[in-house]
Design a protein around this motif. Structure first.
Motif, PDB file in Angstrom:
ATOM      1  N   SER B  97      11.272   5.724 -11.037  1.00 33.52           N
ATOM      2  CA  SER B  97      10.215   5.747 -10.029  1.00 33.52           C
ATOM      3  C   SER B  97      10.865   5.909  -8.656  1.00 33.52           C
ATOM      4  O   SER B  97      11.994   5.470  -8.443  1.00 33.52           O
ATOM      5  CB  SER B  97       9.431   4.429 -10.090  1.00 33.52           C
ATOM      6  OG  SER B  97       8.601   4.314  -8.954  1.00 33.52           O
ATOM      7  N   ARG B  98      10.123   6.539  -7.737  1.00 37.06           N
ATOM      8  CA  ARG B  98      10.671   6.681  -6.376  1.00 37.06           C
ATOM      9  C   ARG B  98      10.747   5.326  -5.684  1.00 37.06           C
ATOM     10  O   ARG B  98      11.668   5.075  -4.903  1.00 37.06           O
ATOM     11  CB  ARG B  98       9.797   7.638  -5.562  1.00 37.06           C
ATOM     12  CG  ARG B  98       9.976   9.103  -5.945  1.00 37.06           C
ATOM     13  CD  ARG B  98       9.352  10.033  -4.914  1.00 37.06           C
ATOM     14  NE  ARG B  98       7.896  10.080  -5.035  1.00 37.06           N
ATOM     15  CZ  ARG B  98       7.237  11.031  -5.707  1.00 37.06           C
ATOM     16  NH1 ARG B  98       7.896  12.003  -6.310  1.00 37.06           N
ATOM     17  NH2 ARG B  98       5.929  11.025  -5.776  1.00 37.06           N
ATOM     18  N   THR B  99       9.775   4.445  -5.959  1.00 38.33           N
ATOM     19  CA  THR B  99       9.697   3.218  -5.154  1.00 38.33           C
ATOM     20  C   THR B  99       9.578   1.930  -5.961  1.00 38.33           C
ATOM     21  O   THR B  99       9.893   0.860  -5.456  1.00 38.33           O
ATOM     22  CB  THR B  99       8.451   3.278  -4.238  1.00 38.33           C
ATOM     23  OG1 THR B  99       7.293   3.461  -5.058  1.00 38.33           O
ATOM     24  CG2 THR B  99       8.556   4.405  -3.227  1.00 38.33           C
ATOM     25  N   GLU B 255      -4.291   3.599  -5.274  1.00 36.09           N
ATOM     26  CA  GLU B 255      -3.857   4.671  -6.186  1.00 36.09           C
ATOM     27  C   GLU B 255      -4.449   6.015  -5.733  1.00 36.09           C
ATOM     28  O   GLU B 255      -3.743   7.010  -5.641  1.00 36.09           O
ATOM     29  CB  GLU B 255      -4.320   4.340  -7.612  1.00 36.09           C
ATOM     30  CG  GLU B 255      -4.008   5.385  -8.652  1.00 36.09           C
ATOM     31  CD  GLU B 255      -2.618   5.219  -9.288  1.00 36.09           C
ATOM     32  OE1 GLU B 255      -2.061   4.113  -9.209  1.00 36.09           O
ATOM     33  OE2 GLU B 255      -2.102   6.208  -9.820  1.00 36.09           O
ATOM     34  N   TYR B 258      -2.969   7.038  -2.162  1.00 34.99           N
ATOM     35  CA  TYR B 258      -1.630   7.626  -2.192  1.00 34.99           C
ATOM     36  C   TYR B 258      -1.592   8.954  -2.923  1.00 34.99           C
ATOM     37  O   TYR B 258      -0.728   9.783  -2.672  1.00 34.99           O
ATOM     38  CB  TYR B 258      -0.626   6.635  -2.795  1.00 34.99           C
ATOM     39  CG  TYR B 258      -0.361   5.473  -1.877  1.00 34.99           C
ATOM     40  CD1 TYR B 258      -0.089   5.699  -0.522  1.00 34.99           C
ATOM     41  CD2 TYR B 258      -0.399   4.170  -2.327  1.00 34.99           C
ATOM     42  CE1 TYR B 258       0.134   4.639   0.339  1.00 34.99           C
ATOM     43  CE2 TYR B 258      -0.180   3.103  -1.466  1.00 34.99           C
ATOM     44  CZ  TYR B 258       0.089   3.340  -0.132  1.00 34.99           C
ATOM     45  OH  TYR B 258       0.309   2.307   0.721  1.00 34.99           O
ATOM     46  N   LYS B 259      -2.541   9.143  -3.826  1.00 30.73           N
ATOM     47  CA  LYS B 259      -2.617  10.451  -4.491  1.00 30.73           C
ATOM     48  C   LYS B 259      -3.364  11.463  -3.625  1.00 30.73           C
ATOM     49  O   LYS B 259      -3.593  12.592  -4.042  1.00 30.73           O
ATOM     50  CB  LYS B 259      -3.308  10.312  -5.850  1.00 30.73           C
ATOM     51  CG  LYS B 259      -2.403   9.722  -6.921  1.00 30.73           C
ATOM     52  CD  LYS B 259      -3.113   9.666  -8.251  1.00 30.73           C
ATOM     53  CE  LYS B 259      -2.165   9.207  -9.340  1.00 30.73           C
ATOM     54  NZ  LYS B 259      -2.873   8.958 -10.611  1.00 30.73           N
ATOM     55  N   LYS B 260      -3.800  11.023  -2.442  1.00 31.68           N
ATOM     56  CA  LYS B 260      -4.475  11.875  -1.459  1.00 31.68           C
ATOM     57  C   LYS B 260      -5.789  12.427  -1.979  1.00 31.68           C
ATOM     58  O   LYS B 260      -6.201  13.527  -1.612  1.00 31.68           O
ATOM     59  CB  LYS B 260      -3.558  13.019  -1.021  1.00 31.68           C
ATOM     60  CG  LYS B 260      -2.284  12.535  -0.362  1.00 31.68           C
ATOM     61  CD  LYS B 260      -1.399  13.702  -0.018  1.00 31.68           C
ATOM     62  CE  LYS B 260      -0.060  13.227   0.535  1.00 31.68           C
ATOM     63  NZ  LYS B 260       0.902  14.286   0.659  1.00 31.68           N
ATOM     64  N   ASP B 318      -2.339  -2.828  -6.285  1.00 33.35           N
ATOM     65  CA  ASP B 318      -1.611  -3.484  -7.369  1.00 33.35           C
ATOM     66  C   ASP B 318      -0.127  -3.439  -6.994  1.00 33.35           C
ATOM     67  O   ASP B 318       0.233  -2.958  -5.918  1.00 33.35           O
ATOM     68  CB  ASP B 318      -1.900  -2.798  -8.717  1.00 33.35           C
ATOM     69  CG  ASP B 318      -1.474  -1.340  -8.734  1.00 33.35           C
ATOM     70  OD1 ASP B 318      -0.996  -0.826  -7.694  1.00 33.35           O
ATOM     71  OD2 ASP B 318      -1.599  -0.697  -9.781  1.00 33.35           O
ATOM     72  N   TYR B 320       2.398  -1.682  -8.215  1.00 37.05           N
ATOM     73  CA  TYR B 320       2.986  -0.348  -8.136  1.00 37.05           C
ATOM     74  C   TYR B 320       2.634   0.320  -6.805  1.00 37.05           C
ATOM     75  O   TYR B 320       3.506   0.795  -6.084  1.00 37.05           O
ATOM     76  CB  TYR B 320       2.510   0.530  -9.314  1.00 37.05           C
ATOM     77  CG  TYR B 320       2.943   1.964  -9.157  1.00 37.05           C
ATOM     78  CD1 TYR B 320       4.203   2.355  -9.567  1.00 37.05           C
ATOM     79  CD2 TYR B 320       2.109   2.913  -8.566  1.00 37.05           C
ATOM     80  CE1 TYR B 320       4.632   3.666  -9.395  1.00 37.05           C
ATOM     81  CE2 TYR B 320       2.522   4.212  -8.383  1.00 37.05           C
ATOM     82  CZ  TYR B 320       3.789   4.591  -8.801  1.00 37.05           C
ATOM     83  OH  TYR B 320       4.199   5.882  -8.613  1.00 37.05           O
ATOM     84  N   ASN B 321       1.343   0.357  -6.497  1.00 34.49           N
ATOM     85  CA  ASN B 321       0.932   1.065  -5.276  1.00 34.49           C
ATOM     86  C   ASN B 321       1.376   0.344  -4.012  1.00 34.49           C
ATOM     87  O   ASN B 321       1.605   0.974  -2.987  1.00 34.49           O
ATOM     88  CB  ASN B 321      -0.579   1.296  -5.293  1.00 34.49           C
ATOM     89  CG  ASN B 321      -0.954   2.390  -6.271  1.00 34.49           C
ATOM     90  OD1 ASN B 321      -0.652   3.553  -6.040  1.00 34.49           O
ATOM     91  ND2 ASN B 321      -1.555   2.022  -7.392  1.00 34.49           N
TER      92      ASN B 321
END
Lengths: 458, 457
Positions: B97-99, B255, B258-260, B318, B320-321
């Motif tokens: 994962s990037r982050t 979610e 960030y997914k735009k 959450d 992850y986000n």
């Protein structure tokens, strides 16, 4: 497992079940999803357990769980029979059925298990990457899922069956944005096939197509509203077959006279160009099965033949009520949920029109493209289908893209206005609920069909 | 030697231990057991009585920033250990994962545990049958059938453990009912009424039966709408709840942001709706089916004003986000669902509200209707969903009534209501005070301007 289930059958019979069955299921799935070049889901899931059903009069008792040692199964069997005694439904006894035995496996050319997860992951990443064709694409999604199921079924007629089946699905969904407006488009494929299903498709082209069409939609305009000449694409034709004619043909709705198709066998219900089929044996269909969840072999049922209503869809119980054999449509979501009459692969058969010929005659109308969802109305017989988009037809030519729209009207009125049926059938996968739950994999489809339909959209 | 059946908590500990031995750098186990009892109605009779039990584990394993999940029905030690081993193996094959590099850290809850009703836990089939018979009896007394229905109660007990020290348990109860009614005639009328609550005492069979009968009779007498109707459109809570679940809920999820693909991305602090609209994610509300002190990742939940007087105050996160923008998770990692307790271990984590509450207005719907010059009150749509990307909708009306000069001027069906929910939220006429539990949302009727109602003839 067969022996353990057989003992449960004996217990239910000893306790007074007039008919009973016991099933073990082991369902396994793999999901890989990538969004905006980031892996978002790499997971497997498994549910396994036993479901027991006992019938007394016209009522059922059912008990399910993940524990299937002999002691637990005996207790579950007793509970199922006790529960069946709690009901008060009258019912026709299910007549003796042929006992089916043996082990069966759905045939695929390239079993998904033979392909390493790394290869599947690379495929999903490539499909996501292919969608990055423009700065206007703000969100890309590639989702792969595979499932396999082992079922063992034993019933009080002596059936002892074990079968394995599975399904695959791959989707690309792109979202485009420009000047604050967003639109999306999806491309997908699915079926009860192996990896050959995916290997036959150019995934780069699939991803590019999803992105390109999402961008096209940014220029779409509001659809016209009111009754118009509408050429439904195979997905929307299929939705009409499935949601209205299909659900209303489920015989449990007919037995309780909830269906607008009650007492319609032998009557003209559509233009003579219309033939509609539910076919659980369709090769590679997303709703294809070896057996239904009562152990009846899957079959092909002609629901409407040349415009004349021909047959309902049955499970064991509705077949008994109406004095006909089950058509192999008794299905459940999983071993812990109810079995009742459900569709498989439902579609209108092809006619002889080319799409170009259908378009030529239309001065003003709409051509739909892809469904979003739909809703059944077995009581009223009305049709609600949401189309993802459409195209305006003016003087025989497609002129501009249209935004999402809803199609509505009485199904029989629509089918009586159908004046052209296309020469190619294609099928699309979906998940069908009955009421608000009990989702089973199905497919629906048909050819392009030209009818008069009421549409509206924002 | 016979294998020993184990409880979910023991299995979760075993799985966590096994993941460490298999080489996971971090691991998380979500173990859940549920018991569900249902009674199904068919043609105004008790058709099926059902009892089901399930238990399973969702195991998330991390190796560095590589993450995977494996879930399974779990009864024996082998089930739990296999879950942990396969999750760790799968994480090996996952790209980094990037982050995201850490499961949540332990933290003290500030809210009370969620609702638990002992009466639901002890309810037997006979108790449920009694409630169902009281409901369908009320409908039948009015000459209306109940072609199908379900009444369901469930208990859910879950435990979340991770290698960072999170160790929380949660239990809850749910009750769900959904009935169809049918008034026979040359053009039969159909009604649908749903019910959701964590409390048995909230189930009122007679009033539910009356509503079912009334809906079917009104729908039978309804006429297809010929022309357009101008004015206000008021939408009943269950229908509106589903519309908001497919528009606002994804719009406030980090979610989607960030997914735009959230129409509300970049709108924090800005006016997105009428001042009449306030929405709170309230995990402390005792009416909430998913209300809990912790989310399904073991993060403490909190009361959040998501939209206050029309201003977007916050998104929901959450773990992850929250890692993407170095935010603090807001306790919105959810696996549980409001209407069904089965196989919760199989769900993937979703960044979603715990319990969305739309603040009620002052007046009941009847008073709002009496103030309407012209409009439509929708009781039931065919399938009330909205495009999450655009907010656009076009919905077939299955049951509604026209209002003229503050009074009902006839029932209609087979009309289309079209509009855009994100625009509609800026044009709220009035919010009712008839707060209703509709899945994971608690909301009243709301009246809007700007939607179109067109006839479908």
């Amino acid at each position: 497992m067969e022996d353990a289930l057989n003992k449960a059958i004996h217990t239910m019979q000893e306790e007074g079940a007039e008919f009973c069955d016991a099933r073990y299921e082991d369902r396994w799935g793999l999901i890989i999803s990538v969004s905006n070049r980031e892996l978002r889901n790499l997971s497997t899931n498994r549910i396994a357990g036993v479901g027991l059903r006992a019938r007394i009069g016209g009522s059922w008792g059912s008990c399910s769980g993940g524990r299937f040692d002999p002691e637990s199964l005996r207790e579950m069997a007793r509970k199922a029979v006790r529960a069946a005694r709690s009901g008060d439904c009258p019912g026709t006894p299910i007549p003796e059925q042929p006992a089916h035995t043996g082990k069966f496996q759905m045939k695929v050319r390239v079993p998904p298990a033979n392909v390493p997860v790394e290869e599947k992951l690379a495929m999903v990443k490539d499909l996501d990457e292919a969608q990055h064709i423009s700065d206007r694409i703000v969100n890309t999604n590639a989702i792969y899922s595979e499932s396999k199921r082992t079922t063992v079924l034993v019933n009080s007629f002596g059936s002892r069956l074990r079968w394995e089946d599975g399904r695959l699905r791959l989707n690309a969904i792109a979202v485009a944005r420009e000047n604050g407006r967003m639109e999306s488009y999806r491309e997908g494929l699915a079926g009860s096939k192996g990896m050959e299903l995916i290997q036959q498709r150019d995934l780069n082209e699939m991803g590019v197509s999803a992105a390109r069409e999402a961008i096209v939609q940014l220029g779409a305009v509001k659809p016209p509203s009111g009754r118009v000449t509408c050429i439904t694409d195979p997905e929307i034709s299929g939705l009409l077959a499935h949601e209205v004619m299909g659900h209303a043909s489920e015989a449990d709705e007919v037995v309780k006279r909830r269906s607008f198709l009650t007492d319609r066998i032998g009557q003209v219900v559509a233009d003579e160009q219309i033939t509609m089929v539910d076919d659980g044996t369709l090769e590679g269909g997303y709703g294809t099965m070896l057996f239904d969840d009562e152990g009846t072999p899957a079959s092909r049922t002609v629901v409407i033949k040349n415009g004349v209503y021909n047959s309902y869809l049955h499970d064991l119980e509705t077949g008994a009520s109406m004095g006909v054999p089950s058509t192999g449509n008794g299905r459940h979501e999983d071993f812990g949920r109810r079995v009742w009459v459900r569709m498989t692969n439902t579609f209108f058969e092809a006619g002889d029109w080319k799409l170009e010929e259908m378009l030529e005659d239309v001065k003003f109308g709409v051509l739909t493209d892809k469904f979003v969802n739909g809703m059944e109305d077995p009581v009223g017989g009305s049709f609600e289908a949401k189309a993802h988009r459409g195209f305006l037809i003016e003087n025989g030519r497609i002129t501009r893209p249209l935004r999402a729209m809803t199609l509505t009207g009485k199904a029989l009125d629509i089918l009586h206005t159908t004046d052209a049926v296309g020469d190619k059938v294609s099928m699309d996968p979906g998940t069908c609920g009955k009421g608000t739950e009990d989702h089973v994999p199905v497919s629906s489809g048909g050819p392009y069909c030209r009818s008069q339909i009421i549409i509206g959209g924002d | 030697m016979e294998e020993v059946k184990l409880d979910a908590v023991t299995l979760a500990h075993m799985a966590l231990d096994a993941a460490g031995k298999a080489g996971a750098t971090q691991a998380e186990a979500f173990a859940v057991r549920s018991v569900t009892k249902s009674v199904y109605v068919d043609d105004t009779r008790i058709k099926i009585c059902e009892e089901k039990e399930d238990q399973g584990i969702a195991m998330r394993a991390m190796k560095g920033k590589r993450l995977a999940q494996v879930s399974s029905t779990a009864v024996f030690e082998n089930d739990a250990v296999a879950c942990a081993k396969v999750a760790t193996l799968l994480a090996d094959r996952s790209p980094s994962s990037r982050t995201y590099d850490r499961f949540p850290l332990p933290s003290q809850a500030t809210l009370s545990p969620g609702p638990w009703d002992d009466r639901i836990e002890s309810a037997e089939a006979a108790n449920l049958i009694e409630l169902v018979k009281a409901t369908i009896g009320t409908v039948a007394e009015r000459g209306v059938k109940v072609p199908r229905g379900v009444l369901r109660v469930a208990t859910i007990e879950s435990t979340i453990l991770n290698t960072n020290g999170v160790d929380v348990s949660h239990r809850s109860t749910l009750m769900y009912a959904n009935y169809d009614s049918m008034a026979e005639g040359t053009s039969p009328g159909e009604g649908v009424v749903s019910f959701n609550s964590p409390w048995l005492e909230d189930y009122a069979p007679e009033s539910l039966g009356e509503r079912l009968a009334q809906q079917a009779l009104s729908a039978r007498d309804a006429k297809a709408l010929d022309g357009p109707v101008k004015g206000t459109v008021m939408i009943a809570p269950w229908e509106l709840g589903q519309m908001l679940a497919t528009s606002i809920m994804p719009a406030v999820s980090a979610e989607s942001v960030y997914k735009k693909r959230s129409p509300w991305a970049g709108m924090e602090g800005k006016q997105v709706a009428s001042e009449k609209l306030t929405i709170v994610d309230d995990p402390s509300d005792r009416r909430g089916l998913l209300s809990a002190a912790y989310d399904d990742e073991g993060v403490p939940t909190s009361v959040k004003r998501v939209v206050e007087k029309g201003v977007l105050k916050t998104y929901l996160y959450d773990s992850y986000n929250s890692s993407i923008d170095r935010k603090v998770p807001s306790g919105n990692g959810m696996r549980r669902r409001p209407q069904d307790a089965q196989y919760l271990f199989r769900s993937s984590l979703a960044c979603a509200p715990v319990n969305m509450v739309v603040s009620p207005g002052r007046r009941p719907p009847e008073e709002i209707i009496s103030s309407m010059d012209e409009g439509v009150v929708v009781d039931r749509f065919a399938f009330p969903t909205v495009s999450p990307y655009t907010g656009a909708f076009s919905l077939e009306v299955r049951s509604a009534h026209i209002v003229r000069n503050g009074s009902t001027a006839g029932h209609i069906k087979h009309a289309l209501v079209t509009g855009n929910m994100f625009d509609g939220l800026k044009n709220i006429v009035e919010v009712g005070n008839d707060a209703t539990i509709a899945g994971d949302t608690i909301l009243p009727s709301i009246a809007f301007d700007g939607f179109e109602v067109v006839g479908s003839r």
